[in-house]
Every structure is written in C-alpha cells, then in structure tokens.
Motif scaffolding. Sequence first.
Motif, PDB file in Angstrom:
ATOM      1  N   TYR A  11       0.822  -1.214   0.000  1.00 45.61           N
ATOM      2  CA  TYR A  11       0.000   0.000   0.000  1.00 45.61           C
ATOM      3  C   TYR A  11       0.858   1.267   0.000  1.00 45.61           C
ATOM      4  O   TYR A  11       0.690   2.147  -0.854  1.00 45.61           O
ATOM      5  CB  TYR A  11      -0.925  -0.011   1.212  1.00 45.61           C
ATOM      6  CG  TYR A  11      -1.866   1.165   1.242  1.00 45.61           C
ATOM      7  CD1 TYR A  11      -2.996   1.192   0.442  1.00 45.61           C
ATOM      8  CD2 TYR A  11      -1.632   2.251   2.075  1.00 45.61           C
ATOM      9  CE1 TYR A  11      -3.873   2.272   0.466  1.00 45.61           C
ATOM     10  CE2 TYR A  11      -2.503   3.333   2.109  1.00 45.61           C
ATOM     11  CZ  TYR A  11      -3.615   3.330   1.296  1.00 45.61           C
ATOM     12  OH  TYR A  11      -4.472   4.400   1.320  1.00 45.61           O
ATOM     13  N   TYR A  12       1.756   1.372   0.957  1.00 48.94           N
ATOM     14  CA  TYR A  12       2.520   2.611   1.100  1.00 48.94           C
ATOM     15  C   TYR A  12       3.499   2.834  -0.051  1.00 48.94           C
ATOM     16  O   TYR A  12       3.724   3.976  -0.458  1.00 48.94           O
ATOM     17  CB  TYR A  12       3.228   2.657   2.455  1.00 48.94           C
ATOM     18  CG  TYR A  12       2.273   3.013   3.571  1.00 48.94           C
ATOM     19  CD1 TYR A  12       2.052   4.334   3.925  1.00 48.94           C
ATOM     20  CD2 TYR A  12       1.544   2.033   4.235  1.00 48.94           C
ATOM     21  CE1 TYR A  12       1.150   4.676   4.926  1.00 48.94           C
ATOM     22  CE2 TYR A  12       0.642   2.361   5.231  1.00 48.94           C
ATOM     23  CZ  TYR A  12       0.446   3.683   5.564  1.00 48.94           C
ATOM     24  OH  TYR A  12      -0.467   4.019   6.549  1.00 48.94           O
ATOM     25  N   VAL A  13       4.057   1.776  -0.619  1.00 51.61           N
ATOM     26  CA  VAL A  13       4.997   1.919  -1.730  1.00 51.61           C
ATOM     27  C   VAL A  13       4.264   1.928  -3.073  1.00 51.61           C
ATOM     28  O   VAL A  13       4.365   2.881  -3.844  1.00 51.61           O
ATOM     29  CB  VAL A  13       6.071   0.808  -1.693  1.00 51.61           C
ATOM     30  CG1 VAL A  13       6.956   0.857  -2.937  1.00 51.61           C
ATOM     31  CG2 VAL A  13       6.923   0.939  -0.430  1.00 51.61           C
ATOM     32  N   ASP A  14       3.512   0.872  -3.364  1.00 51.35           N
ATOM     33  CA  ASP A  14       2.898   0.730  -4.690  1.00 51.35           C
ATOM     34  C   ASP A  14       1.710   1.662  -4.916  1.00 51.35           C
ATOM     35  O   ASP A  14       1.504   2.149  -6.021  1.00 51.35           O
ATOM     36  CB  ASP A  14       2.457  -0.715  -4.929  1.00 51.35           C
ATOM     37  CG  ASP A  14       3.629  -1.692  -4.869  1.00 51.35           C
ATOM     38  OD1 ASP A  14       4.776  -1.268  -5.116  1.00 51.35           O
ATOM     39  OD2 ASP A  14       3.391  -2.872  -4.558  1.00 51.35           O
ATOM     40  N   VAL A  15       0.920   1.902  -3.891  1.00 50.60           N
ATOM     41  CA  VAL A  15      -0.275   2.726  -4.047  1.00 50.60           C
ATOM     42  C   VAL A  15       0.024   4.201  -3.751  1.00 50.60           C
ATOM     43  O   VAL A  15      -0.248   5.070  -4.572  1.00 50.60           O
ATOM     44  CB  VAL A  15      -1.431   2.211  -3.161  1.00 50.60           C
ATOM     45  CG1 VAL A  15      -2.638   3.125  -3.254  1.00 50.60           C
ATOM     46  CG2 VAL A  15      -1.808   0.788  -3.559  1.00 50.60           C
ATOM     47  N   ARG A  74      -5.077   9.057  -8.896  1.00 51.29           N
ATOM     48  CA  ARG A  74      -4.125   7.928  -8.861  1.00 51.29           C
ATOM     49  C   ARG A  74      -4.559   6.892  -7.818  1.00 51.29           C
ATOM     50  O   ARG A  74      -4.569   5.692  -8.082  1.00 51.29           O
ATOM     51  CB  ARG A  74      -2.722   8.455  -8.527  1.00 51.29           C
ATOM     52  CG  ARG A  74      -1.718   7.380  -8.161  1.00 51.29           C
ATOM     53  CD  ARG A  74      -0.518   7.973  -7.409  1.00 51.29           C
ATOM     54  NE  ARG A  74       0.257   6.946  -6.780  1.00 51.29           N
ATOM     55  CZ  ARG A  74       1.423   6.520  -7.215  1.00 51.29           C
ATOM     56  NH1 ARG A  74       1.965   7.040  -8.293  1.00 51.29           N
ATOM     57  NH2 ARG A  74       2.062   5.562  -6.579  1.00 51.29           N
ATOM     58  N   LEU A  75      -4.929   7.378  -6.637  1.00 49.15           N
ATOM     59  CA  LEU A  75      -5.340   6.465  -5.573  1.00 49.15           C
ATOM     60  C   LEU A  75      -6.638   5.744  -5.939  1.00 49.15           C
ATOM     61  O   LEU A  75      -6.757   4.533  -5.750  1.00 49.15           O
ATOM     62  CB  LEU A  75      -5.491   7.215  -4.256  1.00 49.15           C
ATOM     63  CG  LEU A  75      -4.230   7.897  -3.707  1.00 49.15           C
ATOM     64  CD1 LEU A  75      -4.508   8.541  -2.360  1.00 49.15           C
ATOM     65  CD2 LEU A  75      -3.062   6.947  -3.623  1.00 49.15           C
ATOM     66  N   GLU A  76      -7.601   6.486  -6.468  1.00 52.44           N
ATOM     67  CA  GLU A  76      -8.874   5.868  -6.851  1.00 52.44           C
ATOM     68  C   GLU A  76      -8.670   4.825  -7.944  1.00 52.44           C
ATOM     69  O   GLU A  76      -9.314   3.766  -7.915  1.00 52.44           O
ATOM     70  CB  GLU A  76      -9.859   6.944  -7.311  1.00 52.44           C
ATOM     71  CG  GLU A  76     -10.350   7.795  -6.162  1.00 52.44           C
ATOM     72  CD  GLU A  76     -11.225   8.957  -6.586  1.00 52.44           C
ATOM     73  OE1 GLU A  76     -12.167   9.257  -5.822  1.00 52.44           O
ATOM     74  OE2 GLU A  76     -10.986   9.555  -7.652  1.00 52.44           O
ATOM     75  N   ALA A  77      -7.755   5.075  -8.877  1.00 52.14           N
ATOM     76  CA  ALA A  77      -7.463   4.104  -9.930  1.00 52.14           C
ATOM     77  C   ALA A  77      -6.860   2.827  -9.362  1.00 52.14           C
ATOM     78  O   ALA A  77      -6.928   1.772  -9.991  1.00 52.14           O
ATOM     79  CB  ALA A  77      -6.515   4.711 -10.968  1.00 52.14           C
ATOM     80  N   PHE A 114      -8.353  15.522   1.344  1.00 54.79           N
ATOM     81  CA  PHE A 114      -9.143  14.304   1.384  1.00 54.79           C
ATOM     82  C   PHE A 114      -8.526  13.342   2.377  1.00 54.79           C
ATOM     83  O   PHE A 114      -7.378  13.500   2.804  1.00 54.79           O
ATOM     84  CB  PHE A 114      -9.282  13.659  -0.004  1.00 54.79           C
ATOM     85  CG  PHE A 114      -8.003  13.175  -0.624  1.00 54.79           C
ATOM     86  CD1 PHE A 114      -7.474  11.922  -0.310  1.00 54.79           C
ATOM     87  CD2 PHE A 114      -7.340  13.944  -1.558  1.00 54.79           C
ATOM     88  CE1 PHE A 114      -6.311  11.462  -0.904  1.00 54.79           C
ATOM     89  CE2 PHE A 114      -6.171  13.487  -2.164  1.00 54.79           C
ATOM     90  CZ  PHE A 114      -5.656  12.251  -1.834  1.00 54.79           C
ATOM     91  N   TYR A 115      -9.333  12.341   2.734  1.00 60.39           N
ATOM     92  CA  TYR A 115      -8.903  11.301   3.664  1.00 60.39           C
ATOM     93  C   TYR A 115      -8.978   9.945   2.979  1.00 60.39           C
ATOM     94  O   TYR A 115      -9.814   9.723   2.103  1.00 60.39           O
ATOM     95  CB  TYR A 115      -9.819  11.262   4.898  1.00 60.39           C
ATOM     96  CG  TYR A 115      -9.736  12.494   5.744  1.00 60.39           C
ATOM     97  CD1 TYR A 115      -8.739  12.634   6.696  1.00 60.39           C
ATOM     98  CD2 TYR A 115     -10.660  13.525   5.597  1.00 60.39           C
ATOM     99  CE1 TYR A 115      -8.661  13.771   7.486  1.00 60.39           C
ATOM    100  CE2 TYR A 115     -10.590  14.664   6.385  1.00 60.39           C
ATOM    101  CZ  TYR A 115      -9.587  14.784   7.320  1.00 60.39           C
ATOM    102  OH  TYR A 115      -9.509  15.909   8.103  1.00 60.39           O
TER     103      TYR A 115
END
Length: 126
Positions: free
Chosen positions: A23-27, A83-86, A103-104
């Motif tokens: 999550y922290y690296v790839d997303v 980017r996060l939503e994708a 945003f959160y």
Amino acid sequence: MIVGVDHVQMAAPPGAEDELRAYYVDVLGMTEIPKPPVLAARGGCWFRAGAAQLHLGVEATFRAARKAHPGLRVTDIEAYAARLEARGVQVTWDGDLPGHLRFYVSDPVGNRLEFLEPVRLSGPGG
C-alpha cells in the motif's frame, strides 16, 4: 527548541508488513526505508516521501487510528486522488479547511491518512 517533525508513528497489527508495504509503496508512492536492525526485530516498517516519514510499528493489541492521523502535503492533489482511486482506494473529500483542498483515506489496516494542498488564491500579480 523544536525545529520540526522527524516522523509520525502509527500502529499496525502483527503480520501486516507485506500488506502495508504494498500500500505505502505501490499505491501511495512512498519509499520504504530500512529500520535499524535492533528495531527491525520488533516488526513493522518505515516509509518516506520527501521530508515526511511514517513509521508503522507492530502493536499486539492493535486498534486502527480512525480519528488521529498524519496530514501529508501533496502537489496536484486532484491528480493524486485520481491515482489512488485508480488503485482501488476510497477517497473522501473534505472541504471544511479554509484555504486547502484535502481528502482522507484509510490504509489497509484502517489507519486514517489526510492529504492536503494549499489553494493558490489569485489576486493582483498572480
């Protein structure tokens, strides 16, 4: 004298390191930084983006921080949210902080993260 924030420590359940790394690296696009060996033996993982560091430490009686959170400054917040939503992240916009877009999101173990960018106000000269 306090001169700045070195890092923010958050908790994670035992065994969540691989999920957190993904999550922290790839997303989110952060970089994992190595923990000193004596601290690495305790589990958890550390991440950096620019000057911001997030340390996730293992807590046997883990409870997600749903209110407390780090506030992370970003550039081009709308593109970052897209980017996060994708990548399947639920983005919750909040317009209650004057002068900022923000945003959160929640990480895979339920910790709350805030992302914000000051709004550039146009006026005389720019």
